[in-house]
Write a protein that holds these residues in place. Structure first.
Motif, short mmCIF file in Angstrom:
data_model
loop_
_atom_site.label_atom_id
_atom_site.label_comp_id
_atom_site.label_asym_id
_atom_site.label_seq_id
_atom_site.Cartn_x
_atom_site.Cartn_y
_atom_site.Cartn_z
N GLY A 171 0.78 -1.23 0.00
CA GLY A 171 0.00 0.00 0.00
C GLY A 171 0.81 1.27 0.00
N GLU A 193 4.86 6.61 0.96
CA GLU A 193 3.61 7.14 1.51
C GLU A 193 2.42 6.31 1.01
OE1 GLU A 193 2.50 11.63 2.09
OE2 GLU A 193 1.86 11.04 0.08
N ASP A 194 1.42 6.09 1.89
CA ASP A 194 0.22 5.39 1.45
C ASP A 194 -0.88 6.39 1.11
OD1 ASP A 194 -0.89 6.26 3.84
OD2 ASP A 194 -0.93 4.28 4.78
N ASP A 195 -2.05 5.90 0.72
CA ASP A 195 -3.11 6.80 0.27
C ASP A 195 -3.74 7.60 1.42
OD1 ASP A 195 -4.43 4.75 1.53
OD2 ASP A 195 -5.58 4.12 -0.24
N LYS A 196 -3.37 7.28 2.65
CA LYS A 196 -3.86 8.03 3.80
C LYS A 196 -2.84 9.06 4.30
CE LYS A 196 -6.68 4.14 5.45
NZ LYS A 196 -6.89 3.18 6.57
N GLY A 197 -1.71 9.12 3.61
CA GLY A 197 -0.68 10.07 4.01
C GLY A 197 0.30 9.53 5.03
N GLU A 198 0.15 8.26 5.42
CA GLU A 198 1.09 7.64 6.37
C GLU A 198 2.41 7.40 5.65
OE1 GLU A 198 2.42 6.22 9.92
OE2 GLU A 198 0.33 6.80 9.62
N ARG A 199 3.51 7.75 6.31
CA ARG A 199 4.81 7.61 5.67
C ARG A 199 5.72 6.65 6.43
NH1 ARG A 199 6.52 13.76 3.62
NH2 ARG A 199 5.20 13.72 1.74
#
Length: 263
Positions: A171, A193-199
């Motif tokens: 992801g 980075e994922d689609d939720k902005g988590e890095r």
């Protein structure tokens, strides 16, 4: 006006207020005549401002004794902690895929032992992640859109054949990378980075330590590093994901990193 050859070192001296006053005019003229260095100076200035803003509330605080000992090389060796056994299975699977790394098994019985180098690698990786993962505009030096240049540049600077792992199955998409200091050597940092902005980030450096693997967290509520060291290199996957999820991402990333190093 003083005339001499200037370099990137003088950019840092100017930013730190250490450039002699009688050299300032010549330095400014040198910047005007070298657009690449002038752009680098502007980028360094922006990074400095971003760091000052991010840490405005703690810049004047005393450095914690624990971190001071790490920097000065006085940190005590911490007691050995149990290691997750999935690392052994992961290492075996990667060896089958990558091949040619039989020497790795020679030191695998040392995995449970602690070494200050492990803490140092994890601390450096976490510190870099805390600083740059929060950045929006200056998180990386080379974007993922320039993949060939990113991999070649970092490989040449770090001294390892670095292939940016593809973590889309987990992801995460590659944002880009940057070059960082790592003690007396250099390190490559790859940011995802994922689609939720988590890095999450990968921190890779040439490292001459013995074999070691584990999980390290410098603060209970902060990001953790799942690290791995072998003779000649060391790397850590850092993030604030749940431990199990970060471990899964780390296994995928390490497998691809190993394959790249062996190719």
């Amino acid at each position: 006006m003083i005339r001499r050859d200037f370099s990137e070192r003088d950019i840092h001296m100017a930013l730190d207020g250490e450039l002699p006053g009688d050299e300032r005019a010549a330095y400014d003229a040198w910047l005007d005549a070298n657009p690449e260095m002038k752009a680098k100076s502007a980028r360094f200035t922006a990074d400095r401002t971003a760091l000052q803003t991010a840490f405005a509330g703690v810049l004047d605080e005393a450095v914690p004794a624990r971190l001071r000992k790490v920097v000065l090389g006085e940190a005590q060796v911490k007691p050995a902690v149990p290691r997750s056994r999935w690392w052994l299975a992961a290492a075996a699977a990667v060896l089958v895929v990558a091949g040619g790394l039989g020497g790795y098994l020679a030191g695998i019985d040392r995995i449970g032992q602690e070494d200050q180098a492990e803490d140092r690698l994890a601390e450096q990786a976490i510190a870099a992640h805390v600083i740059y993962a929060a950045e929006k505009r200056h998180a990386v030096e080379v974007p993922a859109s320039d993949m060939d240049h990113l991999q070649t540049w970092l490989s040449n600077r770090v001294g390892l054949k670095l292939v940016a792992p593809n973590l889309t199955a987990n992801g995460f998409q590659l944002v880009g990378g940057r070059l960082l200091p790592a003690g007396e050597s250099k390190a490559a940092m790859l940011l995802y980075e994922d689609d939720k902005g988590e890095r999450i980030s990968l921190f890779v450096t040439a490292e001459s330590a013995e074999n070691a693997k584990g999980t390290y967290a410098s603060a209970q509520d902060g990001p953790r590093a799942v690290y791995w060291m072998d003779k000649g290199y060391g790397c850590a996957v850092v993030g604030s994901l749940p431990r199990e999820q970060l471990a899964v991402v780390a296994k995928n990333a390490y497998g691809q990193l190993l394959a790249g190093l062996a190719s």
